[in-house]
Design an enzyme around this catalytic site. Structure first.
Site, PDB file in Angstrom:
ATOM      1  N   HIS A   1       0.825  -1.212   0.000  1.00  0.00           N
ATOM      2  CA  HIS A   1       0.000   0.000   0.000  1.00  0.00           C
ATOM      3  C   HIS A   1       0.861   1.265   0.000  1.00  0.00           C
ATOM      4  O   HIS A   1       1.852   1.343   0.726  1.00  0.00           O
ATOM      5  CB  HIS A   1      -0.908   0.002   1.237  1.00  0.00           C
ATOM      6  CG  HIS A   1      -2.078   0.922   1.122  1.00  0.00           C
ATOM      7  ND1 HIS A   1      -1.956   2.294   1.141  1.00  0.00           N
ATOM      8  CD2 HIS A   1      -3.403   0.670   0.976  1.00  0.00           C
ATOM      9  CE1 HIS A   1      -3.144   2.846   1.017  1.00  0.00           C
ATOM     10  NE2 HIS A   1      -4.045   1.885   0.915  1.00  0.00           N
TER      11      HIS A   1
ATOM     12  N   GLY B   1       4.435  21.302  12.079  1.00  0.00           N
ATOM     13  CA  GLY B   1       5.642  20.533  12.333  1.00  0.00           C
ATOM     14  C   GLY B   1       6.811  20.980  11.481  1.00  0.00           C
ATOM     15  O   GLY B   1       6.699  21.895  10.655  1.00  0.00           O
ATOM     16  N   PRO B   2       7.949  20.339  11.668  1.00  0.00           N
ATOM     17  CA  PRO B   2       9.179  20.741  10.974  1.00  0.00           C
ATOM     18  C   PRO B   2       9.186  20.349   9.505  1.00  0.00           C
ATOM     19  O   PRO B   2       8.475  19.440   9.085  1.00  0.00           O
ATOM     20  CB  PRO B   2      10.265  19.976  11.741  1.00  0.00           C
ATOM     21  CG  PRO B   2       9.559  18.749  12.241  1.00  0.00           C
ATOM     22  CD  PRO B   2       8.163  19.185  12.565  1.00  0.00           C
TER      23      PRO B   2
END
Length: 553
Positions: A81, A162-163
């Site tokens: 997947h 986030g980063p």
């Protein structure tokens, strides 16, 4: 009560201990109900479905993500997947008394925490997307985990939270809001992934590249056709435009789709497609599909996401896949639901197959759903229990009194407790009356030659079945409403609300009795004459039902 569903997809499907720990974290929040856990060995992916109130789902989702990034190492991950991270995708779905806007706020709050506390790049998708190109999950996941490091260097793929630095252990997380999605796989009797992909491209909304030459039976074997100067083929027919705008206009007027939007789906600039493959759409809207091999099942599957089952349902793609497979010398052996399927979706599938068989819709609800299960081959490679795999089942499936044996129900009535009593018996009479009318209708169905009468029987059989189920539920509701009223009397509090509810149930039974009479009159006139006595018993039961409920009121 407000209810939100969350369906996180984690990049682990082989280590049950890891999944158990993630599930334990999610279920540690009081009030969270785990509905389904679907582990896939070859996909190396687990889909967990849980519901709860917004605040609880929000906390449970964060804890699940936190545990996943602690235990899953993407550097070691391999699976069929597509994926971009340990906690790959986390969608929120409004279930009850919750708006999409509220779910978007939940998604943003969880994304913010994941980005700040876990130091993971987070992208918002679906209805929570901050940019149009991020609405489609596939666009964000393009390149997958292996391409994420380079992707993060691009300003246009700066995370929403986030980063922007690559996290080799955890990858990135995609969080969003969507409608209910049906994850659906169709099984083929072959081990060739390219055969499944060939059919998948025909089914999916995004479609495929137009080819020429050796395209039968397998379209993918042909030579790709490309746009050239003064050469802009339609792909669906013989039309060739001198400019892309001519072809766009033609596709809109003759085939009903926006070619420019289709090209964008394939990351092709619609203003300058020269040199790029000519594209044509697939057969179904709100349908995404790929082909993959599942050695665990010793076959390939067409892996499908149906993003709006009210537009494209499972039976639509299943029947078309059978046709396309047959054209290629292949056989569809069945299909598989990953996670859950909405009650409305499987009910419509059951009705479709009954009508296809020329059968009445007036059979028990469980039989309709079982018809769908068998017709779609949902037990071909995995188990399928209706009570566990179908979300939103009617209350009738859980009603306590209805699940008693007949002798236990009769004994319950005879006891010295005031309920169940006359109201429940009136509801039972209405359900028996509709059942008798349905019996005559079903016995008569195959004998009806008149097309108009037959169509009418289709219509009323479905309505009569619904009335039967509603009347059955009235057995339980009358008992519950009367007990609430008695409790209000005992506690000497305002009994008005409880009294209204206690009256509403028998009133509803009276209304249903009248509706059943009207439908039964048509069955009486058009049905089998040899079964007239059964219609007579139906009318007698309706008499007792109506006047019994009347006395309760």
């Amino acid at each position: 009560m407000k209810l939100v569903e969350c369906v996180p997809n984690f990049s682990e499907g082989r280590n049950k201990r890891i999944i158990d720990e993630i599930v334990n974290e999610i279920s540690s929040i009081e009030g969270i109900e785990i509905l389904d856990i679907s582990m896939g060995y070859e996909t190396n992916r687990t889909v967990i479905t849980f519901i709860g109130t917004p605040e609880r789902v929000k906390e449970a989702a964060f804890l699940g993500i936190k545990k996943a990034v602690e235990l899953i190492d993407m550097r070691k991950h391999k699976g069929a997947h597509p994926r971009i991270g340990a906690a790959d995708v986390v969608p929120f779905i409004p279930l009850k008394n919750v708006s999409f806007e509220e779910c978007i706020e939940i998604a943003k709050e969880v994304a913010k925490r994941v980005g700040e506390e876990l130091r993971i790049p987070v992208y918002l998708y679906g209805k929570a997307a901050t940019k149009p190109e991020r609405e489609n999950l596939a666009n964000i996941r393009e390149g997958e985990y292996e391409g994420l490091k380079e992707k993060l260097k691009s300003p246009e793929w700066k995370p929403d939270y986030g980063p922007s630095e690559f996290n080799p252990k955890s990858g990135a997380t995609i969080i969003g809001v969507r409608d209910f999605l049906i994850a659906y796989n169709i099984n083929l009797n072959t081990r060739e992934t390219k055969y499944a992909t060939d059919i998948a491209f025909e089914l999916r909304e995004k479609g495929r590249s137009v080819r020429k030459g050796n395209i039968k039976p397998f379209y993918y074997k042909g030579e790709i056709v490309r746009y050239k100067e003064d050469y802009f083929p339609c792909g669906n027919c013989d039309f060739i435009g001198k400019t892309i705008d001519e072809t766009v206009k033609h596709c809109k007027e003759k085939h009903g789709y926006d070619l420019k939007e289709l090209l964008k789906m394939h990351n092709i600039d619609p203003e300058n497609p020269i040199g790029k493959p000519v594209k044509k759409p697939g057969k179904f809207k709100e349908c995404k599909a790929i082909g993959w091999k599942i050695p665990e099942y010793d076959r390939v599957q067409i892996s499908i996401n149906l993003t709006n089952y009210k537009i494209t349902n499972v039976h639509h793609v299943y029947e078309e896949a059978k046709k396309l497979a047959d054209e290629r010398g292949l056989t569809v052996t069945g299909s598989e639901i990953v996670g859950l399927i909405p009650y409305e979706a499987i009910l419509e599938a059951g009705k479709y197959y009954l009508k296809k068989q020329g059968k009445s819709l007036g059979i028990p609800l469980k039989d309709i759903l079982e018809t769908a299960v068998q017709s779609l081959g949902l037990r071909d490679v995995s188990s399928f229990e209706i009570e566990k795999k179908v979300i939103g089942l009617p209350e009738i499936f859980k009603a306590e009194l209805l699940n008693k044996k007949l002798i236990d129900f009769v004994d319950e009535i005879s006891r010295e407790s005031p309920s169940p009593g006359g109201g429940s018996v009136s509801a039972l009479c209405a359900s028996l009356a509709s059942s008798l009318s349905l019996m005559v209708l079903n016995l008569s169905f195959d004998r009806i030659k008149n097309k108009r009468v037959r169509e009418k029987f289709y219509e009323i059989s479905d309505k009569l079945r619904e009335l039967k189920e509603s009347a059955l539920l009235g057995i339980e509701k009358d008992k519950e409403a009367f007990e609430k009223y008695l409790k209000a009397l005992k506690e000497k509090r305002d009994k008005k609300e409880a009294l209204i509810e206690a009256i509403d149930v028998p009133l509803s039974i009276m209304e249903k009795s009248v509706e059943i009479v009207k439908i039964s009159e048509f069955v009486l006139k058009s049905g089998m004459k040899s079964a007239l006595s059964d219609i007579g018993y139906s009318f007698l039961n309706l008499y007792y039902s109506f006047y019994g409920a009347y006395m309760n009121v």
